[in-house]
Design an enzyme around this catalytic site. Structure first.
Site, PDB file in Angstrom:
ATOM      1  N   HIS A 119      -9.660   1.995   0.520  1.00 46.77           N
ATOM      2  CA  HIS A 119      -9.577   0.807   1.381  1.00 46.77           C
ATOM      3  C   HIS A 119     -10.704   0.782   2.427  1.00 46.77           C
ATOM      4  CE1 HIS A 119      -7.646  -2.510   3.456  1.00 46.77           C
ATOM      5  NE2 HIS A 119      -6.628  -2.472   2.625  1.00 46.77           N
ATOM      6  N   HIS A 140       0.800  -1.226   0.000  1.00 43.45           N
ATOM      7  CA  HIS A 140       0.000   0.000   0.000  1.00 43.45           C
ATOM      8  C   HIS A 140       0.838   1.284   0.000  1.00 43.45           C
ATOM      9  CE1 HIS A 140      -3.398  -2.539   0.255  1.00 43.45           C
ATOM     10  NE2 HIS A 140      -3.509  -2.653   1.556  1.00 43.45           N
ATOM     11  N   GLU A 166     -11.315  -3.659  -3.040  1.00 40.43           N
ATOM     12  CA  GLU A 166     -10.386  -2.627  -3.533  1.00 40.43           C
ATOM     13  C   GLU A 166     -10.259  -2.778  -5.039  1.00 40.43           C
ATOM     14  OE1 GLU A 166      -6.879  -3.173  -0.765  1.00 40.43           O
ATOM     15  OE2 GLU A 166      -8.409  -4.481   0.056  1.00 40.43           O
TER      16      GLU A 166
HETATM   17  C1  BGC Z   1      -4.374  -6.616   1.836  1.00 40.90           C
HETATM   18  C2  BGC Z   1      -4.272  -7.391   3.123  1.00 40.90           C
HETATM   19  C3  BGC Z   1      -3.920  -6.446   4.218  1.00 40.90           C
HETATM   20  C4  BGC Z   1      -4.995  -5.383   4.288  1.00 40.90           C
HETATM   21  C5  BGC Z   1      -4.752  -4.367   5.364  1.00 40.90           C
HETATM   22  C6  BGC Z   1      -5.436  -5.588   1.988  1.00 40.90           C
HETATM   23  O1  BGC Z   1      -5.520  -4.834   0.829  1.00 40.90           O
HETATM   24  O2  BGC Z   1      -4.628  -7.433   0.742  1.00 40.90           O
HETATM   25  O3  BGC Z   1      -3.336  -8.426   3.023  1.00 40.90           O
HETATM   26  O4  BGC Z   1      -3.809  -7.097   5.443  1.00 40.90           O
HETATM   27  O5  BGC Z   1      -5.089  -4.732   3.048  1.00 40.90           O
HETATM   28  O6  BGC Z   1      -3.467  -3.972   5.370  1.00 40.90           O
END
Ligand code: BGC
Length: 397
Positions: free
Chosen positions: A221, A147, A359
């Protein structure tokens, strides 16, 4: 974190300390959105002081309402702090997980409601090569970069301005990411527009430009629970995803490169089924992610306009959500790593599976996967991505 008591009080009681427009009382009237019909009745956005960061930066909370939907956005991370929707009896609830003060977001948030950039999901080994040059990123998820790195777009303060067009009411958020920030090349100028339409739909439009070749993959998110945040498990939500394939992952959750068929596996959501139905059948991919944490390859592919790809229904409240996107993929994450240590806006603790994310984005690790649709952005081109969330209720149980 130096948020003053006064600030917190103002934020939690909804007293607008700096209304951008005339209706300062809007944020303090929690039933207005429920009363307005699904055919318009928008109010101008209002702004209130939500908190202050350690470096003295002010964080605002903006409130938008239109067509029966009320949305609250923070200038910190462009976070969807709350999304209020009526149920089939007209009772409103916040369906997005989050916190009621800025401290929660800064201290320890698993990206609740946040804008994600520069790159949604993981980049393997925290590096990629573009035009013969290798770029090293911060590894913040085992060996990988997740991210956008240690201080991604979710942790930046965005410039926010109200936006209005026809019956739509919205906000324009801007953030300029400097060349080399979090290891990525090029100065990236990002604009995200949150819009509520007269029918209460939420539309998010993302654009970005760069002055050097780079990679970009933006998303939001939000963790949804259509029964209301803090109400428990999302396993009974019925989900449909128009995807015949998904991308299996290795043990660090990086795609192996295979586009596997969903047919005959728990990943087959082509017909609506409860999220919890196949969660415990022991499929090796589900064990690896401790639930669903996978990119689904949307059958419609990358499109110029948002096309419908997902529908979700929560049986008790009757709330429904449909998602249309321009993106070729969606990361469906069933909130597996919520572990009962965070207390949300409602004062209740979030446990594993108490929220889910959808997402919409390009595939994880695309910069290292030549077989995946490209996430390269070059000077002179504009990155564009749009996702529309439509809300409603079904008739009855
Ligand atoms: C990811 C997860 C992660 C979550 C929060 C998601 O987009 O795929 O693996 O734990 O975000 O960080």
């Amino acid at each position: 974190m130096t948020t003053s008591r006064r600030t917190l009080l103002a934020a939690t009681t909804g007293i607008a300390t700096a209304a951008a427009t005339t209706t300062a009382a809007t944020a303090a009237a929690p039933t207005t959105a429920a009363r307005s019909s699904r055919t318009g009745s928008h109010q101008p956005p209002t702004r209130e002081h939500f908190g202050t960061l350690d470096n003295g930066d002010r964080v605002d909370r903006w409130t938008l309402a239109n067509g029966g939907t009320r949305l609250r956005i923070l200038s910190y991370g462009g976070i969807v702090q709350s999304l209020e929707l009526p149920d089939r009896r007209g009772r409103t609830a916040n369906v997005s997980l989050g916190f009621d003060s800025v401290d929660g977001y800064v201290a320890d948030s698993p990206y609740f409601g946040a804008l994600i950039g520069r790159y949604g999901n993981r980049i393997a080994g925290a590096k990629f090569t573009l035009d013969g040059k290798t770029y090293q990123l911060p590894a913040n998820d085992g060996p990988n970069s997740l991210h956008g790195g240690t201080k991604g777009f979710d942790k930046r303060v965005w410039d926010v301005e109200p936006y209005r067009s026809g019956g739509d009411v919205g906000l324009t958020l801007r953030y300029v990411s400097k060349d080399g920030e979090m290891g990525y090349p090029g100065t990236l100028r990002t604009r995200v527009r949150y819009l509520l339409t007269p029918r209460g739909e939420l539309r998010i439009d993302y654009t970005a430009t760069t002055d050097k070749a780079t990679v970009v993959n933006l998303t939001n998110h939000t963790y949804f629970n259509l029964a209301g945040e803090g109400s428990g498990s999302i396993e009974s939500h019925r989900l449909r995803i128009a995807a015949s394939r998904y991308t299996p992952v290795d043990d660090t959750l990086i795609p192996t490169g295979e586009l596997a068929r969903v047919a005959g596996t728990p990943f087959d959501f082509r017909r609506a089924k409860p999220i919890g139905k196949d969660l415990r059948d022991g499929h090796p991919q589900i064990l690896r992610g401790q639930g669903f944490d996978h990119n689904f390859v949307l059958d419609k592919g990358l499109t110029e306009r948002p096309r419908p790809v997902i529908s979700v229904t929560e049986p008790e409240s009757g709330r429904t959500m449909r998602v249309a996107t321009t993106e070729p993929g969606v990361q469906f994450y069933s909130g597996n790593f919520l572990d009962g240590t965070l207390k949300g806006s409602s004062g209740r603790v979030y446990r594993a599976g108490d929220g889910f994310c959808l997402e919409t984005q390009h595939f994880p690790d695309s910069p290292n996967q030549p077989g995946f649709p490209s996430t390269v952005l070059r000077p002179g081109h504009t990155y564009r991505s749009s996702t529309v969330y439509s809300f409603g209720t079904d008739g009855g149980r």
